[in-house]
Write a protein that holds these residues in place. Sequence first.
Motif, PDB file in Angstrom:
ATOM      1  N   CYS A  25      37.529  29.576 -91.717  1.00 19.24           N
ATOM      2  CA  CYS A  25      36.273  30.171 -91.261  1.00 19.24           C
ATOM      3  C   CYS A  25      35.254  29.048 -91.077  1.00 19.24           C
ATOM      4  CB  CYS A  25      35.770  31.182 -92.286  1.00 19.24           C
ATOM      5  SG  CYS A  25      34.172  31.910 -91.860  1.00 19.24           S
ATOM      6  N   LYS A  28      30.046  28.446 -86.035  1.00 23.81           N
ATOM      7  CA  LYS A  28      29.934  27.776 -84.742  1.00 23.81           C
ATOM      8  C   LYS A  28      28.734  28.335 -84.003  1.00 23.81           C
ATOM      9  CE  LYS A  28      34.870  26.930 -84.377  1.00 23.81           C
ATOM     10  NZ  LYS A  28      36.025  26.937 -83.477  1.00 23.81           N
ATOM     11  N   GLN A  29      28.453  27.782 -82.825  1.00 21.66           N
ATOM     12  CA  GLN A  29      27.328  28.269 -82.028  1.00 21.66           C
ATOM     13  C   GLN A  29      27.753  28.459 -80.579  1.00 21.66           C
ATOM     14  OE1 GLN A  29      24.054  25.549 -82.561  1.00 21.66           O
ATOM     15  NE2 GLN A  29      23.440  26.547 -84.455  1.00 21.66           N
ATOM     16  N   THR A  30      27.196  29.517 -79.975  1.00 24.36           N
ATOM     17  CA  THR A  30      27.418  29.742 -78.550  1.00 24.36           C
ATOM     18  C   THR A  30      26.597  28.716 -77.774  1.00 24.36           C
ATOM     19  OG1 THR A  30      25.559  31.252 -78.296  1.00 24.36           O
ATOM     20  CG2 THR A  30      27.686  32.227 -78.941  1.00 24.36           C
ATOM     21  N   TYR A  36      27.926  32.145 -84.840  1.00 19.49           N
ATOM     22  CA  TYR A  36      29.018  33.091 -85.037  1.00 19.49           C
ATOM     23  C   TYR A  36      30.077  32.413 -85.889  1.00 19.49           C
ATOM     24  CZ  TYR A  36      31.854  30.604 -81.543  1.00 19.49           C
ATOM     25  OH  TYR A  36      32.565  29.652 -80.863  1.00 19.49           O
ATOM     26  N   TYR A  37      31.021  33.202 -86.403  1.00 14.72           N
ATOM     27  CA  TYR A  37      32.119  32.636 -87.174  1.00 14.72           C
ATOM     28  C   TYR A  37      33.334  32.474 -86.293  1.00 14.72           C
ATOM     29  CZ  TYR A  37      29.453  33.732 -91.323  1.00 14.72           C
ATOM     30  OH  TYR A  37      28.468  33.785 -92.259  1.00 14.72           O
ATOM     31  N   GLY A  38      33.893  31.282 -86.275  1.00 17.88           N
ATOM     32  CA  GLY A  38      35.184  31.045 -85.660  1.00 17.88           C
ATOM     33  C   GLY A  38      36.221  31.173 -86.764  1.00 17.88           C
ATOM     34  N   THR A  40      40.326  31.830 -88.196  1.00 19.88           N
ATOM     35  CA  THR A  40      41.764  31.877 -87.991  1.00 19.88           C
ATOM     36  C   THR A  40      42.259  32.949 -88.942  1.00 19.88           C
ATOM     37  OG1 THR A  40      41.843  29.517 -87.494  1.00 19.88           O
ATOM     38  CG2 THR A  40      43.928  30.586 -88.046  1.00 19.88           C
ATOM     39  N   ASP A  49      43.277  33.360 -83.417  1.00 21.42           N
ATOM     40  CA  ASP A  49      41.863  33.032 -83.444  1.00 21.42           C
ATOM     41  C   ASP A  49      41.060  34.318 -83.331  1.00 21.42           C
ATOM     42  OD1 ASP A  49      42.255  30.273 -83.588  1.00 21.42           O
ATOM     43  OD2 ASP A  49      42.413  30.092 -81.414  1.00 21.42           O
ATOM     44  N   ALA A  50      39.941  34.368 -84.033  1.00 22.97           N
ATOM     45  CA  ALA A  50      39.068  35.541 -83.984  1.00 22.97           C
ATOM     46  C   ALA A  50      37.620  35.076 -84.080  1.00 22.97           C
ATOM     47  CB  ALA A  50      39.397  36.499 -85.131  1.00 22.97           C
ATOM     48  N   ARG A  51      36.713  35.928 -83.687  1.00 29.97           N
ATOM     49  CA  ARG A  51      35.288  35.642 -83.792  1.00 29.97           C
ATOM     50  C   ARG A  51      34.586  36.799 -84.472  1.00 29.97           C
ATOM     51  NH1 ARG A  51      37.675  33.581 -79.930  1.00 29.97           N
ATOM     52  NH2 ARG A  51      37.248  31.542 -79.043  1.00 29.97           N
ATOM     53  N   TRP A  53      30.585  38.026 -85.095  1.00 29.20           N
ATOM     54  CA  TRP A  53      29.267  37.693 -84.561  1.00 29.20           C
ATOM     55  C   TRP A  53      28.134  37.858 -85.566  1.00 29.20           C
ATOM     56  CZ3 TRP A  53      29.899  34.914 -80.484  1.00 29.20           C
ATOM     57  CH2 TRP A  53      31.022  35.101 -79.707  1.00 29.20           C
TER      58      TRP A  53
END
Length: 79
Positions: A25, A28-30, A36-38, A40, A49-51, A53
């Motif tokens: 976990c 990250k940023q858009t 948001y969380y990137g 696995t 991979d999942a996100r 928000w």
Amino acid sequence: MDYPKFKDLKVGDNNLEILALVTDCKVKQTVNQTPYYGLTISDGDTLADARMWTVTLVNELAEKDEEEFYRKRMELALK
């Protein structure tokens, strides 16, 4: 309860429940600087991979005891 594996999911599947282990976990940023969380995630056989928000809950937990938080792994039921 039996949960489907990632390999059994199809595009367009709705209203299903899976059980996944978060193995990594990272915040990250858009391109617009929205955090948001990137993630696995694993179903026990496959990694994906999942996100996620919404970031406030994990930030609050990490601030309380960062070392302990990152040592533990979380299980999520994704709906």
